[in-house]
Scaffold this motif. Structure first.
Motif, mmCIF file in Angstrom:
data_model
loop_
_atom_site.group_PDB
_atom_site.id
_atom_site.type_symbol
_atom_site.label_atom_id
_atom_site.label_comp_id
_atom_site.label_asym_id
_atom_site.label_seq_id
_atom_site.Cartn_x
_atom_site.Cartn_y
_atom_site.Cartn_z
ATOM 1 N N LEU A 23 -2.969 -3.223 19.641
ATOM 2 C CA LEU A 23 -3.905 -4.205 20.189
ATOM 3 C C LEU A 23 -4.628 -3.647 21.407
ATOM 4 N N LEU A 24 -3.871 -3.047 22.323
ATOM 5 C CA LEU A 24 -4.473 -2.497 23.536
ATOM 6 C C LEU A 24 -5.466 -1.390 23.198
ATOM 7 N N GLY A 25 -5.122 -0.578 22.206
ATOM 8 C CA GLY A 25 -6.036 0.481 21.798
ATOM 9 C C GLY A 25 -7.337 -0.064 21.231
ATOM 10 N N ARG A 26 -7.228 -1.136 20.491
ATOM 11 C CA ARG A 26 -8.436 -1.732 19.908
ATOM 12 C C ARG A 26 -9.330 -2.328 20.991
ATOM 13 N N ILE A 27 -8.710 -3.005 21.971
ATOM 14 C CA ILE A 27 -9.499 -3.559 23.066
ATOM 15 C C ILE A 27 -10.111 -2.436 23.900
ATOM 16 N N ALA A 28 -9.342 -1.374 24.156
ATOM 17 C CA ALA A 28 -9.841 -0.263 24.962
ATOM 18 C C ALA A 28 -11.046 0.400 24.308
ATOM 19 N N ALA A 29 -11.013 0.521 22.972
ATOM 20 C CA ALA A 29 -12.154 1.125 22.275
ATOM 21 C C ALA A 29 -13.395 0.247 22.393
ATOM 22 N N ASP A 30 -13.181 -1.054 22.461
ATOM 23 C CA ASP A 30 -14.300 -1.993 22.530
ATOM 24 C C ASP A 30 -14.790 -2.209 23.966
ATOM 25 N N ARG A 31 -13.896 -1.984 24.947
ATOM 26 C CA ARG A 31 -14.237 -2.218 26.354
ATOM 27 C C ARG A 31 -13.820 -0.998 27.191
ATOM 28 N N PRO A 32 -14.488 0.125 27.037
ATOM 29 C CA PRO A 32 -14.051 1.346 27.725
ATOM 30 C C PRO A 32 -14.084 1.237 29.248
ATOM 31 N N ARG A 33 -15.065 0.527 29.807
ATOM 32 C CA ARG A 33 -15.112 0.400 31.262
ATOM 33 C C ARG A 33 -13.934 -0.413 31.788
ATOM 34 N N VAL A 40 -3.833 3.736 34.052
ATOM 35 C CA VAL A 40 -2.454 4.193 34.237
ATOM 36 C C VAL A 40 -1.498 3.435 33.326
ATOM 37 N N GLU A 41 -1.607 2.099 33.289
ATOM 38 C CA GLU A 41 -0.678 1.350 32.441
ATOM 39 C C GLU A 41 -0.973 1.544 30.956
ATOM 40 N N LEU A 42 -2.261 1.651 30.593
ATOM 41 C CA LEU A 42 -2.589 1.887 29.186
ATOM 42 C C LEU A 42 -2.091 3.249 28.738
ATOM 43 N N ARG A 43 -2.205 4.202 29.621
ATOM 44 C CA ARG A 43 -1.741 5.557 29.294
ATOM 45 C C ARG A 43 -0.229 5.580 29.087
ATOM 46 N N ALA A 44 0.502 4.784 29.881
ATOM 47 C CA ALA A 44 1.957 4.734 29.742
ATOM 48 C C ALA A 44 2.376 4.025 28.462
ATOM 49 N N ILE A 45 1.664 2.954 28.107
ATOM 50 C CA ILE A 45 2.036 2.164 26.935
ATOM 51 C C ILE A 45 1.552 2.807 25.642
ATOM 52 N N ALA A 46 0.337 3.339 25.673
ATOM 53 C CA ALA A 46 -0.264 3.946 24.469
ATOM 54 C C ALA A 46 -0.824 5.318 24.851
ATOM 55 N N PRO A 47 0.039 6.343 24.951
ATOM 56 C CA PRO A 47 -0.394 7.650 25.461
ATOM 57 C C PRO A 47 -1.554 8.258 24.688
ATOM 58 N N ARG A 48 -1.678 7.926 23.416
ATOM 59 C CA ARG A 48 -2.748 8.538 22.620
ATOM 60 C C ARG A 48 -4.136 8.142 23.115
ATOM 61 N N LEU A 49 -4.225 7.037 23.878
ATOM 62 C CA LEU A 49 -5.529 6.622 24.394
ATOM 63 C C LEU A 49 -6.077 7.616 25.412
ATOM 64 N N ASP A 50 -5.188 8.424 25.987
ATOM 65 C CA ASP A 50 -5.611 9.344 27.038
ATOM 66 C C ASP A 50 -4.994 10.717 26.811
ATOM 67 N N ALA A 51 -4.758 11.045 25.547
ATOM 68 C CA ALA A 51 -4.002 12.249 25.233
ATOM 69 C C ALA A 51 -4.655 13.508 25.766
ATOM 70 N N GLY A 52 -5.966 13.552 25.799
ATOM 71 C CA GLY A 52 -6.650 14.762 26.215
ATOM 72 C C GLY A 52 -6.480 15.086 27.679
ATOM 73 N N ARG A 53 -6.021 14.132 28.484
ATOM 74 C CA ARG A 53 -5.917 14.359 29.919
ATOM 75 C C ARG A 53 -4.507 14.698 30.352
ATOM 76 N N ARG A 54 -3.560 14.753 29.456
ATOM 77 C CA ARG A 54 -2.185 15.011 29.850
ATOM 78 C C ARG A 54 -2.014 16.483 30.179
#
Length: 565
Positions: A23-33, A40-54
């Motif tokens: 769910l968070l990933g879907r919202i993040a794709a729709d509302r990137p800003r 930080v919390e999205l990255r902890a819960i769904a690391p793939r949303l920010d995988a390129g920055r690890r």
């Protein structure tokens, strides 16, 4: 987001935050800003949303998060979803399947969402049935990877389940490396979940199962830390902790590779430094850390293992503070943050030094950094609230205290501070509701009972107030506020001798001026002018006396002198 999403599969076989991470990933794709503000919390819960920055350092963390961090993650993720929900133009239903079989992290976040989204056009449909993605039967290697990820994220319930599963697939005889990884991973998770006694049994089992020097060395150090930190207070044993640390160091000194020998030895010596510091020998602890830093620097390349260096320097900063040198502690923390700028703990410690030195703006900035990196660290919110309150920013203080309680409803200091803020602005209904909410969680908490007694007294319920003050004193006979406030109720009711008796106890416990002023006032009522004058004189000698209280004391003292002259 267009249309309603299909049911999100929350089954724990799919890992921490299964379903809700989708769910968070879907919202993040729709509302990137919006997502960027909650990175930080999205990255902890769904690391793939920010995988390129690890970074490589983040892939192999050297510290473990406290188990309570998931409550802060749930708070941040809920704020993210609520912000998205506030933009919706039509109702949306979010469907979640297999909720009854969800991981603890998923259930915690769903509970937070359910409590927050009632004011928005969003309906949560929580089901135990529905289509499920097939769960692959993992290999030991895949389980080991999943275990490491769960431990690194602080998702200890899932880590424990994964490790237990792994231990059913391998034995020390047929696959010692995997068996040990599952065993020590399970012990780590259990210690974080306040089940350190079971963790201790696992390390005893490991020593009985193998004499492999690397395993017995690691088990010895872990056993030492259980005795030093994680076992229940009555079972902690510094002598046993030191014994096991010495065993770990003896084995570390036999490591053939010089670099690894230095790394292991210095790491284990930090445990000795901890024990020395607790035993009242900070100079000895400081020598260990200084020597360890020198040896580490000699074997590390420039810029290598910055978090290891930061941890040792952080330990040194704490010792400087214990030795009464806050300026050196602050300088050290500046260096620590330079080595490891993403560790919220370091900012909290530096903020405390700034506050002690009167640099409130710098302290507020550091607490803000800790909140951002934590993320949503309750202690940083609380400490910032205290700073705001000291600067007269009661609205900001109230906002931060409400955030603390949204994350951790059992945070007693925040509960009391918020109730007192409401009481101070005359919002008695809100103050009483807050006090009663706290007492619903901790029914016999003396400070909350005292605070509620004060509220009931303000609202014209002296009998109930006295009973609450008495209950508070039964739980904490040294609670000065309860003696003082019960005395006030008794004085107002004409029971002046009883009020003096209560104030005798308050004065014996505290050098504060108010109990002496109140006792002097009661003594005046009894015609004991000389005794009253002594109380008023002593109260006037208090440092940093409030101007209005000083005026009242001076007036009362002058009256006593006129009567005795």
């Amino acid at each position: 987001m267009s249309g309603e999403p299909p049911p999100y599969d929350c089954h724990r076989d799919h890992g921490p935050y299964a379903g809700v991470a989708d769910l968070l990933g879907r919202i993040a794709a729709d509302r990137p800003r919006l997502a960027a503000r909650h990175r930080v919390e999205l990255r902890a819960i769904a690391p793939r949303l920010d995988a390129g920055r690890r970074t490589a350092a983040e892939e192999q963390p050297i510290r473990f998060h406290p188990a309570r961090r998931t409550a802060a993650l749930a708070y941040g993720a809920t704020e993210f979803v609520a912000a998205w929900a506030g933009t919706l133009r039509r109702p949306v239903t979010l469907r979640f399947a297999h909720v009854g079989a969800a991981d603890e992290t998923t259930r915690e976040l769903l509970g937070s969402l359910a409590g927050r989204l009632g004011a928005y056009p969003v309906r949560l449909e929580l089901r135990d049935d529905g289509p499920a993605r097939p769960a692959v039967d993992p290999t030991p290697a895949a389980l080991r990877t999943a275990l490491g990820e769960s431990l690194a994220g602080g998702f200890y319930h899932h880590a424990a389940r994964t490790a237990r599963h792994g231990r059913t697939l391998v034995t020390p005889a047929d696959d010692l490396p995997h068996w040990w990884a599952f065993t020590t991973g399970l012990a780590t998770a259990l210690a974080a979940l306040d089940q350190a006694t079971e963790a201790l049994d696992l390390y005893h089992e490991a020593r009985a199962s193998t004499d492999d020097p690397k395993i017995t060395m690691s088990a010895a150090y872990a056993t030492a830390m259980l005795y030093a930190r994680h076992l229940p207070a009555a079972a902690q044993d510094p002598a046993r902790a030191r014994h096991w640390l010495e065993q770990a160091l003896r084995l570390a000194r036999t490591v053939a590779d010089h670099r690894q020998r230095v790394l292991s030895t210095v790491f284990y010596e930090q445990g000795l430094a901890l024990l020395d510091s607790r035993a009242g020998e900070p100079e000895r602890a400081l020598r260990l850390i200084d020597d360890g830093l020198a040896r580490l620097t000699a074997v590390l390349a420039p810029g290598e293992r910055p978090q290891d260096l930061a941890r040792l320097r952080h330990n040194r900063a704490q010792l400087y503070l214990a030795l009464g040198d806050p300026q050196r502690a602050l300088t050290e923390l500046d260096t620590v943050i330079g080595h490891d700028p993403d560790n919220c703990e370091y900012y909290v410690d530096r903020a405390a030094l700034h506050r002690a030195a009167g640099r409130h703006r710098a302290a507020i900035r550091d607490h803000g950094a800790a909140i951002r990196l934590g993320p949503h660290l309750p202690e940083a919110y609380f400490n910032r609230a205290v700073l705001h309150q000291e600067r007269g920013r009661t609205g900001r203080a109230r906002d931060d205290l409400e955030r603390v309680l949204a994350i951790d409803p059992g945070h007693l200091d925040a509960r009391i501070a918020l109730v007192n803020l409401h009481l101070g602005r005359g919002a008695l209904d809100v103050a009483e509701a807050g006090a009663r909410a706290g007492l619903a969680l901790t029914p016999d908490e003396p400070v909350l009972l005292c605070t509620l007694g004060l509220i009931r007294s303000e609202r014209g319920g002296p009998a109930e107030a006295e009973e609450l003050f008495s209950r508070a004193l039964a739980g904490d006979p040294e609670l000065v506020e309860a003696w003082t406030n019960r005395a006030a109720v008794r004085f107002d009711r004409g029971e002046v001798a009883a009020a003096v008796a209560d104030l005798d106890r308050a004065v014996a416990l505290s050098a504060a001026p108010v109990p002496r002023y109140n006792r002097g006032t009661a003594l005046v009522r009894l015609g004991r002018w000389d005794e009253a004058a002594r109380d008023f004189t002593d109260a006037l000698d208090a440092p940093d006396l409030d101007r209005s209280l000083r005026r009242d004391l001076s007036t009362a003292l002058a009256r006593c002198r006129r009567r005795t002259s």
